[in-house]
Design a protein around this motif. Structure first.
Motif, PDB file in Angstrom:
ATOM      1  N   GLU A 104      39.463 195.334  46.768  1.00  0.00           N
ATOM      2  CA  GLU A 104      40.117 194.690  47.923  1.00  0.00           C
ATOM      3  C   GLU A 104      41.330 193.905  47.429  1.00  0.00           C
ATOM      4  OE1 GLU A 104      39.188 191.409  51.366  1.00  0.00           O
ATOM      5  OE2 GLU A 104      37.494 192.356  50.391  1.00  0.00           O
ATOM      6  N   PRO A 105      42.480 194.572  47.345  1.00  0.00           N
ATOM      7  CA  PRO A 105      43.682 193.875  46.865  1.00  0.00           C
ATOM      8  C   PRO A 105      43.964 192.611  47.678  1.00  0.00           C
ATOM      9  CG  PRO A 105      44.087 196.230  47.034  1.00  0.00           C
ATOM     10  CD  PRO A 105      42.741 195.967  47.679  1.00  0.00           C
ATOM     11  N   GLY A 106      44.226 191.532  46.965  1.00  0.00           N
ATOM     12  CA  GLY A 106      44.525 190.273  47.629  1.00  0.00           C
ATOM     13  C   GLY A 106      43.307 189.429  47.944  1.00  0.00           C
ATOM     14  N   THR A 107      42.114 189.911  47.613  1.00  0.00           N
ATOM     15  CA  THR A 107      40.915 189.119  47.871  1.00  0.00           C
ATOM     16  C   THR A 107      40.996 187.798  47.106  1.00  0.00           C
ATOM     17  OG1 THR A 107      38.489 189.097  47.818  1.00  0.00           O
ATOM     18  CG2 THR A 107      39.585 190.180  45.980  1.00  0.00           C
ATOM     19  N   ALA A 108      40.307 186.803  47.604  1.00  0.00           N
ATOM     20  CA  ALA A 108      40.297 185.501  46.929  1.00  0.00           C
ATOM     21  C   ALA A 108      39.490 185.545  45.637  1.00  0.00           C
ATOM     22  CB  ALA A 108      39.727 184.433  47.860  1.00  0.00           C
ATOM     23  N   MET A 109      38.644 186.556  45.489  1.00  0.00           N
ATOM     24  CA  MET A 109      37.845 186.640  44.267  1.00  0.00           C
ATOM     25  C   MET A 109      38.740 187.092  43.115  1.00  0.00           C
ATOM     26  SD  MET A 109      34.140 188.149  43.639  1.00  0.00           S
ATOM     27  CE  MET A 109      33.554 188.721  42.058  1.00  0.00           C
ATOM     28  N   PRO A 110      38.819 186.264  42.077  1.00  0.00           N
ATOM     29  CA  PRO A 110      39.704 186.605  40.957  1.00  0.00           C
ATOM     30  C   PRO A 110      39.067 187.615  40.014  1.00  0.00           C
ATOM     31  CG  PRO A 110      38.604 184.537  40.513  1.00  0.00           C
ATOM     32  CD  PRO A 110      38.183 184.951  41.904  1.00  0.00           C
ATOM     33  N   ASN A 111      39.900 188.276  39.266  1.00  0.00           N
ATOM     34  CA  ASN A 111      39.435 189.140  38.197  1.00  0.00           C
ATOM     35  C   ASN A 111      39.179 188.228  36.995  1.00  0.00           C
ATOM     36  OD1 ASN A 111      39.059 190.930  36.094  1.00  0.00           O
ATOM     37  ND2 ASN A 111      40.542 192.400  36.896  1.00  0.00           N
ATOM     38  N   LEU A 112      37.920 188.079  36.617  1.00  0.00           N
ATOM     39  CA  LEU A 112      37.542 187.161  35.547  1.00  0.00           C
ATOM     40  C   LEU A 112      37.392 187.845  34.194  1.00  0.00           C
ATOM     41  CD1 LEU A 112      34.897 185.068  37.514  1.00  0.00           C
ATOM     42  CD2 LEU A 112      37.253 184.426  36.956  1.00  0.00           C
ATOM     43  N   GLY A 113      37.707 189.129  34.121  1.00  0.00           N
ATOM     44  CA  GLY A 113      37.561 189.842  32.864  1.00  0.00           C
ATOM     45  C   GLY A 113      36.116 190.124  32.509  1.00  0.00           C
ATOM     46  N   VAL A 114      35.269 190.311  33.515  1.00  0.00           N
ATOM     47  CA  VAL A 114      33.856 190.582  33.276  1.00  0.00           C
ATOM     48  C   VAL A 114      33.726 191.996  32.694  1.00  0.00           C
ATOM     49  CG1 VAL A 114      31.570 190.787  34.350  1.00  0.00           C
ATOM     50  CG2 VAL A 114      33.196 189.067  35.187  1.00  0.00           C
ATOM     51  N   THR A 115      33.055 192.101  31.558  1.00  0.00           N
ATOM     52  CA  THR A 115      32.866 193.408  30.919  1.00  0.00           C
ATOM     53  C   THR A 115      31.857 194.237  31.707  1.00  0.00           C
ATOM     54  OG1 THR A 115      31.017 192.716  29.527  1.00  0.00           O
ATOM     55  CG2 THR A 115      33.265 192.353  28.652  1.00  0.00           C
ATOM     56  N   ALA A 116      31.816 195.522  31.420  1.00  0.00           N
ATOM     57  CA  ALA A 116      30.896 196.432  32.117  1.00  0.00           C
ATOM     58  C   ALA A 116      29.437 196.022  31.894  1.00  0.00           C
ATOM     59  CB  ALA A 116      31.136 197.867  31.671  1.00  0.00           C
ATOM     60  N   ILE A 117      29.083 195.684  30.675  1.00  0.00           N
ATOM     61  CA  ILE A 117      27.704 195.275  30.370  1.00  0.00           C
ATOM     62  C   ILE A 117      27.375 193.962  31.067  1.00  0.00           C
ATOM     63  CG2 ILE A 117      26.130 194.518  28.524  1.00  0.00           C
ATOM     64  CD1 ILE A 117      26.584 197.536  28.603  1.00  0.00           C
ATOM     65  N   ASP A 118      28.300 193.008  31.048  1.00  0.00           N
ATOM     66  CA  ASP A 118      28.068 191.732  31.729  1.00  0.00           C
ATOM     67  C   ASP A 118      27.931 191.943  33.235  1.00  0.00           C
ATOM     68  OD1 ASP A 118      28.218 190.574  29.240  1.00  0.00           O
ATOM     69  OD2 ASP A 118      30.092 189.489  29.626  1.00  0.00           O
ATOM     70  N   ALA A 119      28.747 192.806  33.807  1.00  0.00           N
ATOM     71  CA  ALA A 119      28.658 193.091  35.253  1.00  0.00           C
ATOM     72  C   ALA A 119      27.308 193.715  35.586  1.00  0.00           C
ATOM     73  CB  ALA A 119      29.796 194.015  35.684  1.00  0.00           C
ATOM     74  N   GLN A 120      26.812 194.560  34.714  1.00  0.00           N
ATOM     75  CA  GLN A 120      25.506 195.187  34.913  1.00  0.00           C
ATOM     76  C   GLN A 120      24.401 194.126  34.943  1.00  0.00           C
ATOM     77  OE1 GLN A 120      23.920 197.588  31.591  1.00  0.00           O
ATOM     78  NE2 GLN A 120      23.799 199.248  33.085  1.00  0.00           N
ATOM     79  N   ASP A 121      24.457 193.165  34.033  1.00  0.00           N
ATOM     80  CA  ASP A 121      23.439 192.117  33.981  1.00  0.00           C
ATOM     81  C   ASP A 121      23.565 191.144  35.148  1.00  0.00           C
ATOM     82  OD1 ASP A 121      22.406 193.275  31.686  1.00  0.00           O
ATOM     83  OD2 ASP A 121      23.422 191.889  30.316  1.00  0.00           O
ATOM     84  N   ILE A 122      24.786 190.813  35.528  1.00  0.00           N
ATOM     85  CA  ILE A 122      24.993 189.930  36.690  1.00  0.00           C
ATOM     86  C   ILE A 122      24.457 190.620  37.941  1.00  0.00           C
ATOM     87  CG2 ILE A 122      26.736 188.900  38.200  1.00  0.00           C
ATOM     88  CD1 ILE A 122      28.403 188.394  35.598  1.00  0.00           C
ATOM     89  N   ALA A 123      24.751 191.903  38.104  1.00  0.00           N
ATOM     90  CA  ALA A 123      24.239 192.656  39.254  1.00  0.00           C
ATOM     91  C   ALA A 123      22.716 192.658  39.242  1.00  0.00           C
ATOM     92  CB  ALA A 123      24.785 194.079  39.240  1.00  0.00           C
ATOM     93  N   ALA A 124      22.112 192.856  38.086  1.00  0.00           N
ATOM     94  CA  ALA A 124      20.658 192.863  38.000  1.00  0.00           C
ATOM     95  C   ALA A 124      20.081 191.532  38.480  1.00  0.00           C
ATOM     96  CB  ALA A 124      20.217 193.150  36.564  1.00  0.00           C
ATOM     97  N   TYR A 125      20.739 190.435  38.139  1.00  0.00           N
ATOM     98  CA  TYR A 125      20.271 189.119  38.616  1.00  0.00           C
ATOM     99  C   TYR A 125      20.430 189.011  40.137  1.00  0.00           C
ATOM    100  CZ  TYR A 125      19.515 184.288  39.615  1.00  0.00           C
ATOM    101  OH  TYR A 125      19.018 183.145  40.176  1.00  0.00           O
TER     102      TYR A 125
END
Length: 130
Positions: A104-125
């Motif tokens: 979603e271009p322009g969304t207020a959520m910033p790109n924090l540089g979350v890696t693929a593995i970190d995103a997988q673990d955050i999603a799991a939580y």
């Protein structure tokens, strides 16, 4: 007393409107509930703190995650959509977490540089929050 035809038609239309609105919402089947067979929820909670997600979101079970900028992530695992656009599934959530601007271009959520593995673990939580 006779009711003018136009008033009768308007009254009939207003009575049918709620039925049409409810039927329209119910006619599209919601996507299946999200699931994540991969990832470590315990690590995901730690990463949520490390990336500072709680400064914008309220996230149950994460210390000091009481932000009011973004939507609260309570019961995230029971939601049908991510950012009101993507069906809520593990692949879409990981994509959203790691590159929200691509979704979603322009969304207020910033790109924090979350890696693929970190995103997988955050999603799991987040999927434990149902």
């Amino acid at each position: 007393m006779m009711v003018p035809r136009r008033l009768w038609a308007l009254g009939a239309a207003l009575m049918i409107l709620p039925v049409v609105a409810v039927t329209a919402c119910a006619s599209t089947a919601p996507p299946p509930p999200p699931e994540s067979r991969t990832g470590r929820p315990d690590r995901g909670a730690e990463l949520i703190t490390r990336y500072g997600c709680g400064s914008c979101h309220t996230i149950p079970g994460v210390n000091r995650a009481d932000g009011l900028v973004g939507p609260p992530l309570t019961r995230f695992g029971a939601r049908s959509y991510i950012a009101g656009q993507l069906p809520n599934n593990a692949d879409n959530l990981q994509h959203w977490i790691s590159d929200p601007q691509a979704v979603e271009p322009g969304t207020a959520m910033p790109n924090l540089g979350v890696t693929a593995i970190d995103a997988q673990d955050i999603a799991a939580y987040l999927y434990t929050l149902d």
